[in-house]
Design an enzyme around this catalytic site. Structure first.
Site, short mmCIF file in Angstrom:
data_model
loop_
_atom_site.label_atom_id
_atom_site.label_comp_id
_atom_site.label_asym_id
_atom_site.label_seq_id
_atom_site.Cartn_x
_atom_site.Cartn_y
_atom_site.Cartn_z
N CYS A 2 -22.27 33.72 -22.34
CA CYS A 2 -22.77 32.90 -23.43
C CYS A 2 -24.02 33.55 -24.02
O CYS A 2 -24.87 34.06 -23.30
CB CYS A 2 -23.13 31.47 -23.02
N ARG A 27 -21.23 38.60 -24.96
CA ARG A 27 -21.56 37.67 -23.87
C ARG A 27 -20.56 36.52 -23.77
O ARG A 27 -20.55 35.78 -22.79
CB ARG A 27 -22.96 37.10 -24.07
N TRP A 70 -18.68 31.47 -23.64
CA TRP A 70 -17.74 31.93 -22.61
C TRP A 70 -17.51 30.70 -21.75
O TRP A 70 -18.41 30.27 -21.03
CB TRP A 70 -18.37 33.07 -21.80
N ASN A 94 -27.05 28.42 -22.19
CA ASN A 94 -26.38 29.45 -21.40
C ASN A 94 -26.72 29.17 -19.94
O ASN A 94 -27.90 29.15 -19.58
CB ASN A 94 -26.91 30.83 -21.83
N GLY A 95 -25.71 28.93 -19.12
CA GLY A 95 -25.98 28.63 -17.71
C GLY A 95 -25.04 27.55 -17.23
O GLY A 95 -24.03 27.25 -17.87
N GLU A 467 -13.11 52.33 -9.51
CA GLU A 467 -13.63 52.17 -10.87
C GLU A 467 -12.51 52.41 -11.91
O GLU A 467 -12.35 51.66 -12.87
CB GLU A 467 -14.80 53.14 -11.08
N LYS A 471 -11.12 49.55 -14.51
CA LYS A 471 -11.17 49.73 -15.96
C LYS A 471 -9.80 49.52 -16.57
O LYS A 471 -9.66 48.88 -17.61
CB LYS A 471 -11.70 51.13 -16.25
N GLU A 474 -8.82 45.76 -16.40
CA GLU A 474 -9.73 44.93 -17.19
C GLU A 474 -9.41 44.95 -18.68
O GLU A 474 -9.45 43.92 -19.34
CB GLU A 474 -11.14 45.49 -16.93
N HIS A 490 -1.48 53.21 5.55
CA HIS A 490 -1.72 51.98 6.33
C HIS A 490 -1.23 50.73 5.60
O HIS A 490 -1.61 49.63 5.95
CB HIS A 490 -3.22 51.86 6.64
N LYS A 589 -19.68 39.97 -20.90
CA LYS A 589 -20.66 40.87 -20.31
C LYS A 589 -21.83 40.05 -19.78
O LYS A 589 -22.04 38.93 -20.22
CB LYS A 589 -21.15 41.83 -21.38
C1 F6R Z 1 -16.58 46.24 -15.49
C2 F6R Z 1 -17.82 45.54 -15.78
C3 F6R Z 1 -18.32 44.56 -14.77
C4 F6R Z 1 -19.83 44.72 -14.58
C5 F6R Z 1 -20.36 43.62 -13.65
C6 F6R Z 1 -21.85 43.81 -13.33
O1 F6R Z 1 -16.26 47.16 -16.49
O2 F6R Z 1 -18.42 45.73 -16.80
O3 F6R Z 1 -17.65 44.66 -13.58
O4 F6R Z 1 -20.08 45.99 -14.08
O5 F6R Z 1 -20.17 42.38 -14.22
O6 F6R Z 1 -22.63 43.81 -14.48
P1 F6R Z 1 -24.10 44.40 -14.49
O7 F6R Z 1 -24.01 45.88 -14.37
O8 F6R Z 1 -24.68 43.96 -15.79
O9 F6R Z 1 -24.80 43.80 -13.30
#
Ligand code: F6R
Length: 594
Positions: A2, A27, A70, A94-95, A467, A471, A474, A490, A589
């Protein structure tokens, strides 16, 4: 999670708030809303979906608050979009209000009627209950009843010409403009208007007026060094591609002025030097991609730093009871510096007397203020929800911290010199991979029909395999998992067949031969293999279906170079599937909820 924004000043507020909402859309992008005050008149607008409008002045008025949502409490629909209003009090939030159900029940008994399913709406009702002519007094009393986290902005025609803001565990900054004040969840929403910002601390409240602001305690004004064009897409179709294409520059910027001949100079660790020298263990903590960077850091600290290291997810370690003592240090790895689970873990480590440090991108974020020291990754703003360049910045900085720790221990001058020399060359090598992006795109086109992928790597490249898988899932919504190559036999091998391709990270390193054996295991089950291999490795070409070559480097630096093609791989995959790359479904994000 948010975004909140507000403006009060001499200009028309609507275009400024819409522009801010667009900047903060990463966000949350389920829905958005805005209200504009023009004396006693209030214009309220709520929409489901992303912001398509250009921000023409639809409503007159110089006071406004807005919100990118969000969804956490209450589904995605217009009535749940913010601002929430009750009896002339408008709130964006936000929260999460943890005790909203109890508060709502009490208010309903008193005759209040609710219009949404959100937790936020109780704030407007509580303020109305407490209002006695002064908005900040009412807000203060209302917030005393609340348990949970909040960054809020409140306006009302009943006490106009002000925006009341407050913060508890959700970020809020004030931008000081020539013509007024902006409140926002982070600096990216204000840098078009000002570089002078104030960061609110937990428990603080402020009243913004056109020509003044009042905070309960004296605060320092900070200057942000981000440029306005660093948060535009430029000529790129997506922020994600722009940010991947910046990865070589990120390494350059993260290392600039920090590399000496056989050591590194990290100003943010200076005051912790003695404690780091005495430390017998390093914890590395992050979430999602930040955790994978932390996990890479674990291997780096052990190998280069010569110190025991343990990586943990913020969302797990915060609930566990590790034995902690003052002879340990914890490094928190985060792009936003606002991830709630990391911040909760940070508090736990700090309370136990552990030295806490941050590897952070966002300047002035809570993580940078709550840790005792740390190193900025200097990546500039990252807007795409999927983190890419920040990851590269994080592992680059963790490599430098490992050298720092190593030089305090047993890392020889010669060995340090070798790593540093190679680190200086890495940006050019990264650039070569980026220039090869069309070839990666061509390989992606051959694999679009597959619905499951396996990513494998060993040692330094095991976290990179995770990673790569994260990606891909996601942003393309394709199932993918990352495991150590040695773990295939395993269990996961049972899933490998002609329908589940494997992406194998096998640069020429100490586990190369073992990776080749893993590839053979996959091929023996008819699995297709895409290898990420060191240039000049012709042997691998004979065994696998496709190869993406990366320049040769020393083992400890291979993660930087193997991650880049995986970011491009996921990007082109999602592009071909026409996904909403910068705003993947269900995500946002800066995860400020727990
Ligand atoms: C994946 C991604 C998330 C962030 C996670 C932590 O592509 O962006 O997994 O890495 O939410 O976010 P930060 O780095 O802001 O603590």
């Amino acid at each position: 999670m948010c975004g909140i924004i507000g403006y009060i000043g001499e200009k028309q507020a609507y275009p400024i708030v819409i522009n801010g909402l667009k900047k903060l859309e990463y966000r949350g992008y389920d829905s958005y809303g805005i209200c504009v005050l023009d004396n006693e008149k209030v214009f309220l607008k709520k929409r489901v979906g992303q912001i398509l409008e250009e921000g023409e002045s639809e409503f007159n008025g110089c006071v406004s608050i807005g919100h990118d949502r969000w969804a956490s409490t209450g589904g995605v629909c217009e009535k749940n979009a913010h601002p929430h209003e009750y009896n002339g009090f408008y709130v964006v939030h936000n929260g999460i209000i943890e005790n909203y159900k109890e508060l709502k029940e009490d208010l309903i008994k008193k005759g209040h009627i609710f219009n949404s399913d959100t937790d936020t709406e109780v704030i407007a009702h509580l303020i109305s209950e407490e209002f006695n002519g002064n908005l900040e007094d009412a807000a203060r009393k209302a917030l005393k009843k609340i348990i949970g986290s909040y960054g809020i902005a409140v306006v009302s025609p009943k006490d106009k010409d002000k925006i009341v803001i407050a913060k508890m565990s959700s970020p809020i900054i004030i931008g000081i403009c020539k013509d007024g004040h902006i409140v926002a969840s982070d600096p990216s929403a204000v840098i078009d208007y000002t570089k002078q910002i104030i960061t609110l601390d937990d428990g603080e409240m402020a009243v913004l007026r056109k020509d003044s602001y009042m905070i309960l305690k004296e605060k320092k004004i900070e200057t942000i060094d981000w440029e306005s064009d660093s948060i535009s897409k430029g000529d790129y179709a997506h922020y994600m591609l722009k940010e991947i294409m910046e990865e070589s520059k990120v390494i350059e910027s993260a290392t600039m002025g920090r590399l000496l001949d056989n050591n590194v100079k990290l100003g943010g660790l200076e005051s912790s030097k003695e404690r780091l020298e005495e430390a017998n263990k390093i914890f590395l903590i992050g979430c999602g991609t930040g955790y994978y960077a932390a996990k890479t850091g674990e291997y780096l600290m052990e190998e280069i730093g010569g110190i025991d290291a343990e990586a943990h997810m913020g969302s797990e370690i915060r609930y566990r009871n590790p034995r902690l003592d003052r002879n340990e240090a914890a490094i928190f790895v985060s792009q936003s510096g606002e991830t709630a689970d990391n911040l909760a873990a940070l508090k736990k480590f700090k309370d136990a007397g552990v030295l806490t440090l941050g590897v952070t991108n966002a300047i002035g974020s809570t993580q940078t203020r709550e840790t005792e020291g740390g190193v900025y990754t200097r990546c500039g703003p990252e807007i795409a929800v999927a983190s890419t360049k920040a990851f590269i910045g994080q592992i680059t900085v963790l490599t430098m911290i490992s050298i720092f720790l190593g030089r305090q221990r047993n890392l020889s001058e010669k060995k340090a010199e070798e790593v540093i020399k190679e680190l200086r060359d890495i940006p050019f090598k990264a650039e070569l991979i980026l220039n090869n992006r069309e070839e990666i795109n061509n390989i992606v086109q051959k694999y679009l029909r597959f619905k499951d992928f396996w990513f494998i790597g060993r040692k330094f490249n095991y976290p990179i395999a995770m990673e790569g898988a994260l990606k891909l899932k996601e942003i393309s919504y394709i199932h993918a998992e990352g495991t150590p190559g040695g773990e295939l036999k395993h269990g996961p091998l049972a899933l490998i067949d002609e329908n589940c391709p494997t992406v194998a990270l096998c640069p020429r390193d100490s586990v190369y031969d073992k990776m080749l054996s893993n590839i053979e295991e996959v091929k023996a089950r008819n699995g297709k293999v895409i290898a990420i291999a060191s240039e000049g490795d012709n042997k691998i070409k004979e065994i696998v279906d496709d190869v993406i070559y990366i320049p040769k480097t020393i083992e400890a630096l291979t993660p930087i170079l193997t991650a880049i093609p995986l970011h491009l791989f996921a990007y082109y995959f999602a592009l071909a599937l026409k996904r909403d790359i910068d705003k993947p479904r269900n995500l946002a994000k800066s995860v400020t909820v727990e």
